[in-house]
Design an enzyme around this catalytic site. Structure first.
Site, PDB file in Angstrom:
ATOM      1  N   MET A   1     -10.594  -5.404   6.591  1.00 43.88           N
ATOM      2  CA  MET A   1     -10.291  -4.107   6.012  1.00 43.88           C
ATOM      3  C   MET A   1     -11.152  -3.044   6.705  1.00 43.88           C
ATOM      4  SD  MET A   1     -10.640  -6.823   3.833  1.00 43.88           S
ATOM      5  CE  MET A   1     -11.968  -6.608   2.661  1.00 43.88           C
TER       6      MET A   1
ATOM      7  N   LYS B   1       0.824  -1.210   0.000  1.00 46.59           N
ATOM      8  CA  LYS B   1       0.000   0.000   0.000  1.00 46.59           C
ATOM      9  C   LYS B   1       0.859   1.260   0.000  1.00 46.59           C
ATOM     10  CE  LYS B   1      -3.614  -2.330   2.748  1.00 46.59           C
ATOM     11  NZ  LYS B   1      -4.846  -2.116   2.012  1.00 46.59           N
TER      12      LYS B   1
ATOM     13  N   CYS C   1      -8.422   2.932   1.841  1.00 43.68           N
ATOM     14  CA  CYS C   1      -7.996   1.944   2.834  1.00 43.68           C
ATOM     15  C   CYS C   1      -8.404   2.472   4.201  1.00 43.68           C
ATOM     16  CB  CYS C   1      -6.493   1.703   2.793  1.00 43.68           C
ATOM     17  SG  CYS C   1      -5.922   0.592   4.115  1.00 43.68           S
TER      18      CYS C   1
END
Length: 401
Positions: free
Chosen positions: A319, A70, A104
């Site tokens: 998540m 990420k 995210c």
């Protein structure tokens, strides 16, 4: 043949929630990478160590999982009532692709601390001791996130006793408010919390059958199905799914056809180029199980079970954006999530995931036959792991060809 020397770029390696990523200030990037496009993508791919046919990202900062592949770019915001703009890039591990289609939620918890420590928040807004409210514009999805960051001695407080399942050590709690979390689409479809207009749909999936599914745009576009309908109990850990190629192929097929039904793609083949969204998750009523750390989770301590896949693999925890979708769907009676949680609306739920449990809340109201969610709330923690410079070969900044 001469080779361009490596360049170095100021960066911070941070954990946010149950994810890790490389954080950049926009102004610290090479000028050619300060705008979206192939040069920026090439730079971030090289930083993380992708594409890697070995699947290990040995020659980069990535950790060879969706949770650790990420990147984040943060800049001062010109928007009224916002401190910073936050852009998230999910880097593919084995292909030359950066997915900018979603947020995210885990790394969202690190954006406020990074912004404060990087001088992107006005000094007058940072208390000497207490909590600093950082107003974040999430640029991928066009939404506001409000982070409540603890401060001690005028600096971000990172240590504390807040425990988060999926993270080994305790840290300071960062409370997040995802304002108006229903995704309004990105020009490729969607535009409503329930893009089909239904709380539950019959989703036809070739080779699998017709599945009951809740298709929701909140936090991140998510396809929820019942665990029992696909042969699971909802107590599965990573190895049960990730070690089964047939299972992974099944979930990708469900995800692709869910994306099509949600209007996120025009043709099912396009799902391969949209790996980050939508997510696919399966739900079940509460049951006893043992988490990946060996911790026993009792059915009486949770409202439901949820397992979710990210970038083609079962996530080791949950998540953050999918947690927002779970909290939102649980607040609306009639969705598969609320049905798994007992069939009523919940202002907050505690759900079981592979690493343990997580609590998430949402404020939902019904008007004119439709549902509105004003915000979703959850707590995470964040910590700087390393700061300095990342180095990449200079040729990554050269135009392709």
């Amino acid at each position: 043949m001469p080779h361009a020397p490596q360049i170095r770029i100021p960066a911070t390696y941070m954990r946010g929630g149950t994810s890790k990523g490389v954080f950049f200030r926009l102004d610290d990037l090479p000028e050619v990478a300060r705008v979206p496009g192939p040069v920026r993508d090439a730079l971030l791919l090289r930083v993380i160590g992708s594409p890697d046919p070995y699947g290990k990202q040995i020659d980069g900062m990535g950790g060879a999982t969706s949770s650790t592949s990420k990147t984040v770019i943060v800049s001062k915001s010109a928007r009224p009532d916002h401190d910073v703009d936050y852009l998230f890039g999910q880097v593919s591990i084995d292909s030359a692709f950066v997915d900018w289609s979603g947020n995210c939620g885990n790394l969202s918890s690190a954006v406020g601390p990074f912004a404060i420590a990087s001088g992107l928040v006005e000094a007058s807004r940072i208390p000497q001791d207490g909590v600093c409210t950082v107003r974040i514009w999430q640029a991928n999805i066009g939404k506001t996130i409000v982070a409540h960051v603890p401060v001690a001695g005028g600096q971000v407080q990172e240590t504390g006793d807040f425990e988060l399942d999926g993270v080994t050590f305790p840290a300071a709690e960062v409370r997040l408010e995802f304002m108006d979390p229903a995704d309004e689409g990105d020009g490729e479809g969607g535009g409503a919390m329930f893009p089909t207009g239904n709380l539950v749909d019959d989703l036809e999936v070739p080779g699998i059958g017709t599945l009951r599914a809740t298709l929701i745009n909140a936090g991140i576009p998510t396809v929820f199905v019942n665990a029992a309908d696909i042969g699971y109990t909802g107590t599965e850990l990573q190895d049960a799914i990730n070690g089964d190629p047939k299972a992974l192929a099944m979930f990708e097929t469900i995800r692709a056809h869910g994306a099509l039904r949600m209007g996120l793609i025009a043709h099912v083949e396009e799902a391969a180029r949209r790996q980050h969204t939508p997510k696919v998750a399966f739900v079940a009523p509460p049951a006893d199980y043992v988490s990946s750390s060996g911790k026993r989770i009792a059915a009486g301590d949770i409202d439901l079970l949820v397992r979710a896949l990210s970038m083609g693999k079962l996530h080791h925890a949950m998540m953050g954006t999918a947690a927002v979708a779970i909290g939102t769907a649980a607040a609306i009676p009639g969705t598969l999530v609320s049905l798994a949680a007992g069939g009523r609306a919940h202002e907050a739920v505690r759900f079981g995931h592979p690493s343990g449990t997580l609590r998430v809340g949402a404020e939902a109201t019904q008007a004119d036959g439709g549902w509105t969610v004003t915000k979703a709330i959850m707590s995470r923690s964040a910590r700087v792991l390393m700061e300095g410079w990342v180095r990449v070969p200079g040729e990554v900044l050269l135009p392709a060809g």
